[in-house]
Design an enzyme around this catalytic site. Structure first.
Site, PDB file in Angstrom:
ATOM      1  N   TYR A   1       0.846  -1.195   0.000  1.00 31.60           N
ATOM      2  CA  TYR A   1       0.000   0.000   0.000  1.00 31.60           C
ATOM      3  C   TYR A   1       0.880   1.244   0.000  1.00 31.60           C
ATOM      4  O   TYR A   1       1.580   1.518   0.974  1.00 31.60           O
ATOM      5  CB  TYR A   1      -0.913  -0.014   1.229  1.00 31.60           C
ATOM      6  CG  TYR A   1      -2.080   0.960   1.179  1.00 31.60           C
ATOM      7  CD1 TYR A   1      -2.324   1.774   0.093  1.00 31.60           C
ATOM      8  CD2 TYR A   1      -2.964   1.041   2.253  1.00 31.60           C
ATOM      9  CE1 TYR A   1      -3.401   2.645   0.048  1.00 31.60           C
ATOM     10  CE2 TYR A   1      -4.060   1.908   2.225  1.00 31.60           C
ATOM     11  CZ  TYR A   1      -4.263   2.707   1.136  1.00 31.60           C
ATOM     12  OH  TYR A   1      -5.332   3.570   1.105  1.00 31.60           O
TER      13      TYR A   1
ATOM     14  N   LYS B   1      -1.161  -1.179  -4.256  1.00 25.91           N
ATOM     15  CA  LYS B   1      -2.334  -0.326  -4.078  1.00 25.91           C
ATOM     16  C   LYS B   1      -1.871   1.113  -3.906  1.00 25.91           C
ATOM     17  O   LYS B   1      -1.080   1.422  -3.012  1.00 25.91           O
ATOM     18  CB  LYS B   1      -3.129  -0.781  -2.847  1.00 25.91           C
ATOM     19  CG  LYS B   1      -4.399   0.018  -2.593  1.00 25.91           C
ATOM     20  CD  LYS B   1      -5.094  -0.490  -1.332  1.00 25.91           C
ATOM     21  CE  LYS B   1      -6.368   0.314  -1.063  1.00 25.91           C
ATOM     22  NZ  LYS B   1      -7.007  -0.064   0.221  1.00 25.91           N
TER      23      LYS B   1
END
EC number: 4.2.1.41
Length: 301
Positions: free
Chosen positions: A133, A158
């Protein structure tokens, strides 16, 4: 198990005593899967990962896995200090999670080489698939992501920054460096708001916090954006997502507390948020209620 469709990020319910409400979480997750979620990301940002101790986290993951009945993948949040991230990753594996969303190490800003080492050490501590992330203090270079994509269990990235120039460079560099299946996600808060822009770069998967409290709206948007219904996409963006984003931006942390308030409004007592987050002010709750009503009307729900 592959991720597809609308990705569901459940809240973590707390009871009147402030403790984890496992039965409420089980219902929340089961309802989301029944509504059509393509994957469950439990105990992540929307699930107040930062506010859970290791025991609560383990119970939340176990509850979520059981509630899905293995119909969709369950990814669990991980992050924090390196020793904590490893312990959390092992706990997620022990409770049956299908993968991890590895979030930024909070409050620490490190160079790309340090971030690579952080991800590599967590990845080596478990066999679970890991999605990196990028958000806040965790800002990766294209070369860093390409090197991490070589690890067998690092399977996705992400993006929570919204720097499209950087993301395009990362995508192109990774695609040139490996032929393995590697998935990119839109991870901005209220991600639907930027879905058209991300789809222009070939990033089709996104996290939907809205699904947690209004799956009808989230699914209507997903169907419209994937089916080419530009009229409905624009109506939902203008009539629902834009005012929701404007409300979200009024107070830090509303990206989580508004979602939890929305869950309560739709009939599930998920409790309030833990400090340092704050629950929405009464006037903001009234605005949220109207926004949801408008969104449901546009979605035809």
């Amino acid at each position: 198990m592959r991720l597809d469709g609308v990705l569901f990020f459940p809240v973590t319910p707390f009871g009147a005593d402030g403790e984890l409400a496992e039965q409420v979480l089980a219902r929340h997750v089961a309802d989301g899967v029944a509504a059509g979620a393509g994957g469950v990301f439990t105990a992540c940002g929307t699930g107040e990962f930062n506010a859970l101790d290791l025991g609560e986290y383990s119970r939340a993951v176990a509850t979520s896995v059981a509630a899905t009945e293995r119909r969709v993948p369950v990814f669990a949040g991980a992050g924090g200090t390196l020793p904590a991230a490893k312990a959390i990753a092992r706990a997620a594996a022990a409770q049956g999670a299908d993968g991890l969303l590895l979030m930024p190490p909070y409050l620490v800003t490190g160079p790309a080489a340090g971030l690579v080492r952080y991800v590599r050490e967590v990845a080596e501590s478990v066999e679970l698939p890991i999605i990196i992330y990028q958000r806040g203090t965790a800002r990766f270079t294209p070369e860093a992501v390409a090197s991490l994509a070589q690890l067998p269990n690092v399977v996705g990235f992400k993006d929570g920054l919204g720097d499209f120039d950087l993301l395009q460079r990362i995508i192109l560099t990774v695609r040139q460096s490996t032929d393995k299946e590697f998935t990119f996600f839109n991870g901005l808060p209220t991600a639907e708001f930027t879905v058209p822009a991300y789809r222009g770069m070939g990033v089709n998967l996104y996290s939907s916090a809205v699904f947690a409290f209004a799956p009808e709206i989230a699914l209507a948007f997903h169907k419209a954006v994937t089916g080419g219904d530009e009229v409905l996409v624009q109506r939902l963006l203008t009539g629902f997502y834009l005012p929701l984003v404007e409300l979200r931006d009024l107070v830090p942390g509303y990206a989580v507390s508004l979602v939890k308030a929305g869950v309560r409004m739709r009939g599930l007592d998920a409790g309030g948020v833990r400090a340092p987050l704050v629950d929405p002010e009464p006037e903001h709750l009234a605005t949220l209620e109207q926004i949801i009503a408008t969104g449901l009307e546009i979605a035809g729900a």
